[in-house]
Design a protein around this motif. Structure first.
Motif, short mmCIF file in Angstrom:
data_model
loop_
_atom_site.label_atom_id
_atom_site.label_comp_id
_atom_site.label_asym_id
_atom_site.label_seq_id
_atom_site.Cartn_x
_atom_site.Cartn_y
_atom_site.Cartn_z
N THR A 49 0.84 -1.09 -0.01
CA THR A 49 0.12 -0.02 0.11
C THR A 49 0.93 1.31 0.07
OG1 THR A 49 -1.86 -1.21 1.09
CG2 THR A 49 -1.69 1.21 1.21
N SER A 50 1.99 1.23 0.73
CA SER A 50 2.78 2.50 0.72
C SER A 50 3.64 2.66 -0.51
CB SER A 50 3.94 2.23 2.19
OG SER A 50 4.61 1.08 1.77
N TRP A 51 3.80 1.62 -1.17
CA TRP A 51 4.36 1.89 -2.48
C TRP A 51 3.29 2.37 -3.41
CZ3 TRP A 51 6.70 -3.91 -3.02
CH2 TRP A 51 7.67 -3.98 -1.97
N TYR A 97 7.77 -8.78 -6.21
CA TYR A 97 7.47 -7.39 -6.26
C TYR A 97 8.50 -6.32 -5.88
CZ TYR A 97 2.73 -9.52 -7.11
OH TYR A 97 1.64 -10.03 -7.84
N GLU A 98 9.03 -6.81 -4.68
CA GLU A 98 10.23 -6.01 -3.91
C GLU A 98 11.01 -5.89 -5.10
OE1 GLU A 98 11.12 -5.74 0.63
OE2 GLU A 98 11.87 -7.45 -0.49
N GLN A 99 11.66 -6.67 -5.55
CA GLN A 99 12.74 -6.60 -6.55
C GLN A 99 12.19 -5.43 -7.64
OE1 GLN A 99 13.51 -10.66 -7.69
NE2 GLN A 99 15.00 -10.76 -5.85
N SER A 125 12.81 -0.21 -10.16
CA SER A 125 12.25 0.86 -10.60
C SER A 125 12.53 2.22 -9.86
CB SER A 125 10.61 0.80 -10.29
OG SER A 125 9.98 2.00 -10.68
N ILE A 126 12.95 2.13 -8.76
CA ILE A 126 13.44 3.35 -7.92
C ILE A 126 14.96 3.50 -8.36
CG2 ILE A 126 14.24 4.06 -5.67
CD1 ILE A 126 12.06 2.54 -4.66
N LEU A 127 15.73 2.33 -8.54
CA LEU A 127 17.11 2.62 -9.08
C LEU A 127 17.26 3.09 -10.55
CD1 LEU A 127 20.15 2.16 -8.99
CD2 LEU A 127 19.68 -0.20 -9.73
N GLU A 128 16.03 2.77 -11.37
CA GLU A 128 16.16 3.31 -12.93
C GLU A 128 15.81 4.61 -12.51
OE1 GLU A 128 13.25 0.79 -14.68
OE2 GLU A 128 14.82 -0.73 -14.99
N MET A 129 15.00 5.08 -11.86
CA MET A 129 14.64 6.69 -11.77
C MET A 129 15.64 7.70 -11.17
SD MET A 129 11.39 8.44 -9.97
CE MET A 129 10.18 6.99 -10.29
N THR A 130 16.46 6.95 -10.20
CA THR A 130 17.55 7.52 -9.71
C THR A 130 18.59 7.73 -10.66
OG1 THR A 130 17.14 6.64 -7.53
CG2 THR A 130 19.29 7.62 -7.82
N LEU A 131 18.82 6.81 -11.72
CA LEU A 131 19.93 6.94 -12.51
C LEU A 131 19.53 7.85 -13.63
CD1 LEU A 131 20.89 3.29 -12.99
CD2 LEU A 131 22.31 4.91 -12.03
N TRP A 132 18.29 7.99 -13.83
CA TRP A 132 17.85 8.99 -14.94
C TRP A 132 17.79 10.09 -14.44
CZ3 TRP A 132 12.64 11.31 -14.84
CH2 TRP A 132 12.17 11.98 -15.91
N LYS A 133 17.28 10.53 -13.31
CA LYS A 133 17.42 11.92 -12.77
C LYS A 133 18.94 12.26 -12.56
CE LYS A 133 13.19 11.99 -10.25
NZ LYS A 133 12.42 12.11 -8.80
N ARG A 134 19.79 11.38 -12.23
CA ARG A 134 21.09 11.81 -12.18
C ARG A 134 21.81 12.10 -13.56
NH1 ARG A 134 26.35 8.39 -9.76
NH2 ARG A 134 27.93 10.19 -10.16
N THR A 135 21.31 11.28 -14.37
CA THR A 135 21.74 11.84 -15.92
C THR A 135 21.38 13.15 -16.42
OG1 THR A 135 21.85 9.51 -16.53
CG2 THR A 135 21.83 11.08 -18.16
N ILE A 136 20.28 13.50 -15.98
CA ILE A 136 19.61 14.77 -16.31
C ILE A 136 20.55 16.06 -15.34
CG2 ILE A 136 17.69 16.40 -15.73
CD1 ILE A 136 15.92 13.92 -16.38
N SER A 192 18.32 4.68 -18.95
CA SER A 192 18.57 4.31 -17.76
C SER A 192 18.12 3.08 -17.13
CB SER A 192 18.32 5.46 -16.80
OG SER A 192 18.96 6.54 -17.05
N ARG A 193 17.42 2.43 -18.03
CA ARG A 193 16.78 0.94 -17.30
C ARG A 193 17.84 0.04 -17.19
NH1 ARG A 193 10.80 0.62 -18.85
NH2 ARG A 193 10.49 2.42 -17.77
#
Length: 98
Positions: free
Chosen positions: A15-17, A56-58, A63-74, A95-96
């Motif tokens: 639920t928190s996710w 689900y956890e993986q 997904s969080i790691l991909e988003m972090t890499l994408w934002k770091r690239t930007i 960044s996937r």
């Protein structure tokens, strides 16, 4: 007690996710575990539920790691100290991890 522990451990985390579809699937699995009288079948259902939760956890962590890499690239592309910040269009897919 078992119902409360399963709901706290599995369902509240989903639920928190914001993963409502995963929460619905796991809710059905939890209900199946609680309704089962056969000890061996309950153990099998428990193992299946734990395996699904780990998947689900993986997926969420990836997904969080991909988003972090994408934002770091930007962020890295916009840190040009010798001139105006360039307009860079980056695809999140670049960044996937998988």
């Amino acid at each position: 007690l078992l119902q409360m522990a399963l709901q706290k451990w599995m369902l509240s985390r989903l639920t928190s996710w914001g993963a409502t579809s995963w929460m619905e699937v796991m809710g059905n699995r939890v209900q199946g575990i609680l309704a089962e009288d056969d000890k061996e079948r309950r153990s099998t259902l428990w193992n299946e539920a734990c395996s699904a939760f780990v998947r689900y956890e993986q997926m969420e962590l990836t997904s969080i790691l991909e988003m972090t890499l994408w934002k770091r690239t930007i962020t890295n592309s916009q840190q040009n100290k010798n001139g105006p910040k360039p307009m860079v269009l980056l695809d999140r897919g670049e960044s996937r991890c998988i």
